[in-house]
Motif scaffolding. Structure first.
Motif, PDB file in Angstrom:
ATOM      1  N   ASN A  46       0.792  -1.231   0.000  1.00  0.00           N
ATOM      2  CA  ASN A  46       0.000   0.000   0.000  1.00  0.00           C
ATOM      3  C   ASN A  46       0.829   1.290   0.000  1.00  0.00           C
ATOM      4  OD1 ASN A  46      -2.378  -1.492   0.037  1.00  0.00           O
ATOM      5  ND2 ASN A  46      -2.444  -1.505   2.269  1.00  0.00           N
ATOM      6  N   ASP A  55       2.443  10.400   2.972  1.00  0.00           N
ATOM      7  CA  ASP A  55       2.244   8.977   3.281  1.00  0.00           C
ATOM      8  C   ASP A  55       3.526   8.351   3.827  1.00  0.00           C
ATOM      9  OD1 ASP A  55      -0.436   8.970   2.432  1.00  0.00           O
ATOM     10  OD2 ASP A  55       0.209   8.769   0.339  1.00  0.00           O
ATOM     11  N   SER A  69       0.809  -1.037  12.646  1.00  0.00           N
ATOM     12  CA  SER A  69      -0.103  -0.620  11.593  1.00  0.00           C
ATOM     13  C   SER A  69      -0.055  -1.648  10.472  1.00  0.00           C
ATOM     14  CB  SER A  69       0.306   0.754  11.064  1.00  0.00           C
ATOM     15  OG  SER A  69      -0.523   1.127  10.018  1.00  0.00           O
ATOM     16  N   ASP A  70      -1.223  -2.094  10.053  1.00  0.00           N
ATOM     17  CA  ASP A  70      -1.297  -3.093   8.986  1.00  0.00           C
ATOM     18  C   ASP A  70      -1.503  -2.468   7.619  1.00  0.00           C
ATOM     19  OD1 ASP A  70      -0.945  -5.153  10.743  1.00  0.00           O
ATOM     20  OD2 ASP A  70      -3.087  -5.532  11.008  1.00  0.00           O
ATOM     21  N   ASP A  71      -1.778  -1.169   7.568  1.00  0.00           N
ATOM     22  CA  ASP A  71      -2.084  -0.564   6.275  1.00  0.00           C
ATOM     23  C   ASP A  71      -0.841  -0.419   5.393  1.00  0.00           C
ATOM     24  OD1 ASP A  71      -1.187   1.317   8.055  1.00  0.00           O
ATOM     25  OD2 ASP A  71      -2.429   2.944   7.286  1.00  0.00           O
ATOM     26  N   ILE A  72       0.335  -0.189   5.965  1.00  0.00           N
ATOM     27  CA  ILE A  72       1.575  -0.118   5.186  1.00  0.00           C
ATOM     28  C   ILE A  72       2.590  -1.043   5.846  1.00  0.00           C
ATOM     29  CG2 ILE A  72       3.439   1.359   4.380  1.00  0.00           C
ATOM     30  CD1 ILE A  72       1.511   3.736   4.599  1.00  0.00           C
TER      31      ILE A  72
END
Length: 133
Positions: A46, A55, A69-72
């Protein structure tokens, strides 16, 4: 009163050093992560060349604060290595800053308090001499 002020200055200085260290670390590693993505677009989950620099700052801040954090997430070997280096620098740096703050600040603080006490005593002696005349 003056002793407490000196102690508070050293505590404040230690907090400022910690904040500056973390802010610099965030921006340095955001730039490193940006460079990694420029060389390998699939280095992170991501996070790619289409993302804004904010970001990368976000990811670096998440790493610096230690929040999961699992998003990145890093995917490539280079990204994983720099993520590990990031964590190591954080913890070595924090421990180093805290230890140096603990040792040097309070050691220096005691020296300053001693100097302040000597100055106060000198001023008191001068005042006493003036009052006697």
């Amino acid at each position: 009163m003056e002793k407490q002020f000196i102690i508070n200055q050293y505590i404040l200085w230690g907090i400022i050093k910690l904040l500056v260290f973390n802010i610099l670390l965030i921006f340095i590693f955001a730039f490193i992560y940006w460079l990694i993505v420029q060389t390998d677009n699939n280095a992170f989950k991501n996070l790619n060349t289409n993302n804004n620099f904010i970001d990368y700052i976000y990811f670096s801040t998440v790493k610096t604060t230690g929040r999961c954090s699992d998003d990145i997430q890093p995917k490539s070997v280079l990204a994983i290595i720099f993520s590990i280096i990031h964590y190591v620098i954080i913890y070595i740096g924090l421990v180093g800053i805290l230890l140096s703050f603990e040792f040097f600040s309070f050691n220096s603080c005691n020296k300053l308090i001693t100097r302040v006490n000597k100055k106060i005593k000198k001023e008191c002696k001068k005042q006493n001499k003036k009052n006697r005349k």
